[in-house]
Design a protein around this motif. Structure first.
Motif, PDB file in Angstrom:
ATOM      1  N   VAL A 131     -16.466  -1.431  45.765  1.00  0.00           N
ATOM      2  CA  VAL A 131     -15.974  -0.048  45.757  1.00  0.00           C
ATOM      3  C   VAL A 131     -17.141   0.915  45.882  1.00  0.00           C
ATOM      4  N   TYR A 132     -18.186   0.637  45.128  1.00  0.00           N
ATOM      5  CA  TYR A 132     -19.381   1.492  45.156  1.00  0.00           C
ATOM      6  C   TYR A 132     -19.961   1.562  46.575  1.00  0.00           C
ATOM      7  N   SER A 133     -20.089   0.420  47.230  1.00  0.00           N
ATOM      8  CA  SER A 133     -20.649   0.381  48.586  1.00  0.00           C
ATOM      9  C   SER A 133     -19.801   1.191  49.557  1.00  0.00           C
ATOM     10  N   LEU A 134     -18.483   1.079  49.460  1.00  0.00           N
ATOM     11  CA  LEU A 134     -17.584   1.798  50.373  1.00  0.00           C
ATOM     12  C   LEU A 134     -17.598   3.300  50.102  1.00  0.00           C
ATOM     13  N   LEU A 135     -17.762   3.686  48.845  1.00  0.00           N
ATOM     14  CA  LEU A 135     -17.882   5.105  48.516  1.00  0.00           C
ATOM     15  C   LEU A 135     -19.148   5.693  49.135  1.00  0.00           C
ATOM     16  N   LYS A 136     -20.222   4.932  49.084  1.00  0.00           N
ATOM     17  CA  LYS A 136     -21.502   5.413  49.607  1.00  0.00           C
ATOM     18  C   LYS A 136     -21.447   5.619  51.115  1.00  0.00           C
ATOM     19  N   THR A 137     -20.678   4.784  51.816  1.00  0.00           N
ATOM     20  CA  THR A 137     -20.594   4.897  53.275  1.00  0.00           C
ATOM     21  C   THR A 137     -19.466   5.816  53.724  1.00  0.00           C
ATOM     22  N   GLY A 138     -18.626   6.258  52.782  1.00  0.00           N
ATOM     23  CA  GLY A 138     -17.506   7.129  53.147  1.00  0.00           C
ATOM     24  C   GLY A 138     -16.296   6.391  53.680  1.00  0.00           C
ATOM     25  N   ALA A 139     -16.271   5.056  53.540  1.00  0.00           N
ATOM     26  CA  ALA A 139     -15.166   4.263  54.078  1.00  0.00           C
ATOM     27  C   ALA A 139     -13.887   4.421  53.263  1.00  0.00           C
ATOM     28  N   ILE A 140     -14.001   4.827  52.009  1.00  0.00           N
ATOM     29  CA  ILE A 140     -12.826   5.110  51.190  1.00  0.00           C
ATOM     30  C   ILE A 140     -12.947   6.529  50.636  1.00  0.00           C
ATOM     31  N   ASP A 141     -11.815   7.101  50.240  1.00  0.00           N
ATOM     32  CA  ASP A 141     -11.802   8.478  49.750  1.00  0.00           C
ATOM     33  C   ASP A 141     -12.219   8.557  48.288  1.00  0.00           C
ATOM     34  N   VAL A 142     -11.595   7.735  47.482  1.00  0.00           N
ATOM     35  CA  VAL A 142     -11.821   7.743  46.035  1.00  0.00           C
ATOM     36  C   VAL A 142     -11.890   6.297  45.558  1.00  0.00           C
ATOM     37  N   GLY A 143     -12.714   6.048  44.554  1.00  0.00           N
ATOM     38  CA  GLY A 143     -12.800   4.707  43.995  1.00  0.00           C
ATOM     39  C   GLY A 143     -12.808   4.764  42.480  1.00  0.00           C
ATOM     40  N   ILE A 144     -12.543   3.633  41.871  1.00  0.00           N
ATOM     41  CA  ILE A 144     -12.652   3.538  40.418  1.00  0.00           C
ATOM     42  C   ILE A 144     -13.816   2.605  40.094  1.00  0.00           C
ATOM     43  N   LEU A 145     -14.818   3.161  39.430  1.00  0.00           N
ATOM     44  CA  LEU A 145     -16.000   2.408  39.030  1.00  0.00           C
ATOM     45  C   LEU A 145     -16.046   2.343  37.501  1.00  0.00           C
ATOM     46  N   ILE A 146     -17.011   1.638  36.997  1.00  0.00           N
ATOM     47  CA  ILE A 146     -17.154   1.490  35.551  1.00  0.00           C
ATOM     48  C   ILE A 146     -18.359   2.301  35.076  1.00  0.00           C
ATOM     49  N   HIS A 147     -18.125   3.194  34.142  1.00  0.00           N
ATOM     50  CA  HIS A 147     -19.180   4.032  33.557  1.00  0.00           C
ATOM     51  C   HIS A 147     -20.209   3.142  32.829  1.00  0.00           C
ATOM     52  N   PRO A 148     -21.503   3.476  32.903  1.00  0.00           N
ATOM     53  CA  PRO A 148     -22.081   4.627  33.606  1.00  0.00           C
ATOM     54  C   PRO A 148     -22.346   4.341  35.086  1.00  0.00           C
ATOM     55  N   VAL A 149     -22.191   5.387  35.896  1.00  0.00           N
ATOM     56  CA  VAL A 149     -22.503   5.296  37.324  1.00  0.00           C
ATOM     57  C   VAL A 149     -23.714   6.195  37.565  1.00  0.00           C
ATOM     58  N   ASN A 150     -24.862   5.614  37.673  1.00  0.00           N
ATOM     59  CA  ASN A 150     -26.106   6.379  37.777  1.00  0.00           C
ATOM     60  C   ASN A 150     -26.454   6.649  39.237  1.00  0.00           C
ATOM     61  N   ASP A 151     -25.707   7.577  39.818  1.00  0.00           N
ATOM     62  CA  ASP A 151     -25.923   7.930  41.220  1.00  0.00           C
ATOM     63  C   ASP A 151     -25.585   9.404  41.397  1.00  0.00           C
ATOM     64  N   ALA A 152     -26.592  10.213  41.693  1.00  0.00           N
ATOM     65  CA  ALA A 152     -26.406  11.658  41.801  1.00  0.00           C
ATOM     66  C   ALA A 152     -25.499  12.048  42.959  1.00  0.00           C
ATOM     67  N   GLU A 153     -25.284  11.142  43.928  1.00  0.00           N
ATOM     68  CA  GLU A 153     -24.431  11.451  45.067  1.00  0.00           C
ATOM     69  C   GLU A 153     -22.946  11.312  44.742  1.00  0.00           C
ATOM     70  N   LEU A 154     -22.640  10.716  43.594  1.00  0.00           N
ATOM     71  CA  LEU A 154     -21.250  10.475  43.232  1.00  0.00           C
ATOM     72  C   LEU A 154     -20.829  11.354  42.066  1.00  0.00           C
ATOM     73  N   ILE A 155     -19.601  11.859  42.139  1.00  0.00           N
ATOM     74  CA  ILE A 155     -19.015  12.656  41.066  1.00  0.00           C
ATOM     75  C   ILE A 155     -17.981  11.794  40.357  1.00  0.00           C
ATOM     76  N   ASN A 156     -18.011  11.800  39.012  1.00  0.00           N
ATOM     77  CA  ASN A 156     -17.180  10.883  38.226  1.00  0.00           C
ATOM     78  C   ASN A 156     -16.294  11.619  37.228  1.00  0.00           C
ATOM     79  N   TYR A 157     -15.086  11.105  37.046  1.00  0.00           N
ATOM     80  CA  TYR A 157     -14.165  11.589  36.032  1.00  0.00           C
ATOM     81  C   TYR A 157     -13.677  10.391  35.211  1.00  0.00           C
ATOM     82  N   PRO A 158     -14.220  10.171  34.002  1.00  0.00           N
ATOM     83  CA  PRO A 158     -13.740   9.065  33.175  1.00  0.00           C
ATOM     84  C   PRO A 158     -12.259   9.251  32.835  1.00  0.00           C
ATOM     85  N   VAL A 159     -11.495   8.162  32.879  1.00  0.00           N
ATOM     86  CA  VAL A 159     -10.076   8.278  32.590  1.00  0.00           C
ATOM     87  C   VAL A 159      -9.619   7.387  31.439  1.00  0.00           C
TER      88      VAL A 159
END
Length: 304
Positions: A131-159
């Motif tokens: 999921v992380y790889s596809l988010l970085k390339t723009g291949a998917i719109d939104v993904g669910i990752l596991i906190h913490p996500v240490n990447d300034a290019e990604l915006i996260n909303y814990p749910v």
């Protein structure tokens, strides 16, 4: 190229007059003159014959005019299409979700589809690392990752906030212990989610920080297979507590592992530079609605 300059030029040709064009556009005549001069300078040509007493285009100006009309019309058509797409509550949302997580967040997805039936939801069930790889390339719109996500290019909303628990069969020796630490698991057999999952990386990191490499007997993308494996062996596996509580609470023994504790916080994530379409916007607004979170306050984090 400034599209407004082209519009000024086309309007001037329409009225065959700088003055009339300026009046129709509610701008000054000098603004139009400067715009046309700018176009001439850009293409190193003269498009208005200034030696003529009446308004007249040069031969280059005639060619330029016909192309300008096409460019402006295409611009207007594309803008109208864009505006229609942006305000329309339809389209497609491509969402990447780890198979482990989807069993917990499926209600969010079902409620979203119920709220916006004209939006097609395409869910890719893949490990969080993928999921992380596809988010970085723009291949998917939104993904669910596991906190913490240490990447300034990604915006996260814990749910969701929970923990990862160690799972064994009820007869396993570890199940009789209290205050289990990672070092106490050093000699145990490990059954893990494979390396497409962020949880795999977190477990490996906890083991390494305690000075050992785990004895991995089986890796799989199927959490239910791991459950079956530990039920019929003396191994251990690691899964989010909500999964264990919901699907196999009476089948296995679970306990927290400390030093370090291992939290499980799925976060809805998208790329900072991703163009926010209406389906994406509505999805992000949907998960951040306080009214929705209040209904599930025991599981869901405040995330506005």
């Amino acid at each position: 190229m400034n599209i407004e300059h082209l519009i000024y030029f086309i309007t001037t040709v329409k009225y065959s007059s700088f003055t009339k064009a300026a009046n129709s556009l509610f701008i000054s005549q000098s603004t139009i003159s400067k715009a046309i001069r700018s176009l001439e300078h850009m293409f190193s040509i003269e498009i208005v014959d200034r030696t003529s007493k009446k308004f007249k285009l040069t031969s280059e100006g005639e060619i330029f005019y016909h192309s300008a009309v096409k460019i402006v019309q295409q611009y207007k058509d594309e803008r109208q299409l864009l505006e229609t797409r942006l305000v329309s509550r339809s389209g497609t949302l491509i969402l990447g979700v780890p198979p482990v997580t989807i069993t917990i967040v499926h209600k969010i997805l079902a409620d979203y589809q119920l709220a916006y039936p004209n939006i097609q939801l395409r869910v890719l069930e893949i490990g969080a690392n993928k999921v992380y790889s596809l988010l970085k390339t723009g291949a998917i719109d939104v993904g669910i990752l596991i906190h913490p996500v240490n990447d300034a290019e990604l915006i996260n909303y814990p749910v969701i906030k929970s923990e990862v628990v160690c799972v064994t069969n009820e007869k396993h020796a570890v199940s009789k212990e209290c205050n289990i630490t990672w070092k106490m698991l050093k000699e145990k057999k490990f059954y893990l989610l494979n390396d497409t999952f962020m949880l795999h990386d977190r477990v490996m990191s906890c083991c390494k920080s305690n000075g050992f490499m785990p004895n991995i007997i089986l890796e799989s993308a199927q959490w239910d297979l791991l459950i079956e494996a530990v039920c019929t062996s003396d191994g251990v596996t690691f899964l989010p507590k909500p999964i264990v509580d919901k699907f196999c609470f009476n089948k296995v023994h679970q306990f927290s592992v400390h030093k370090p504790d291992l939290l499980w916080i799925p976060t809805v994530t998208y790329h900072r530079e991703k163009f926010i379409t209406t389906p994406i916007k509505l999805f992000l607004e949907f998960i951040k609605k306080k009214s929705y979170l209040e209904k599930n306050r025991e599981e869901f984090l405040f995330c506005v």
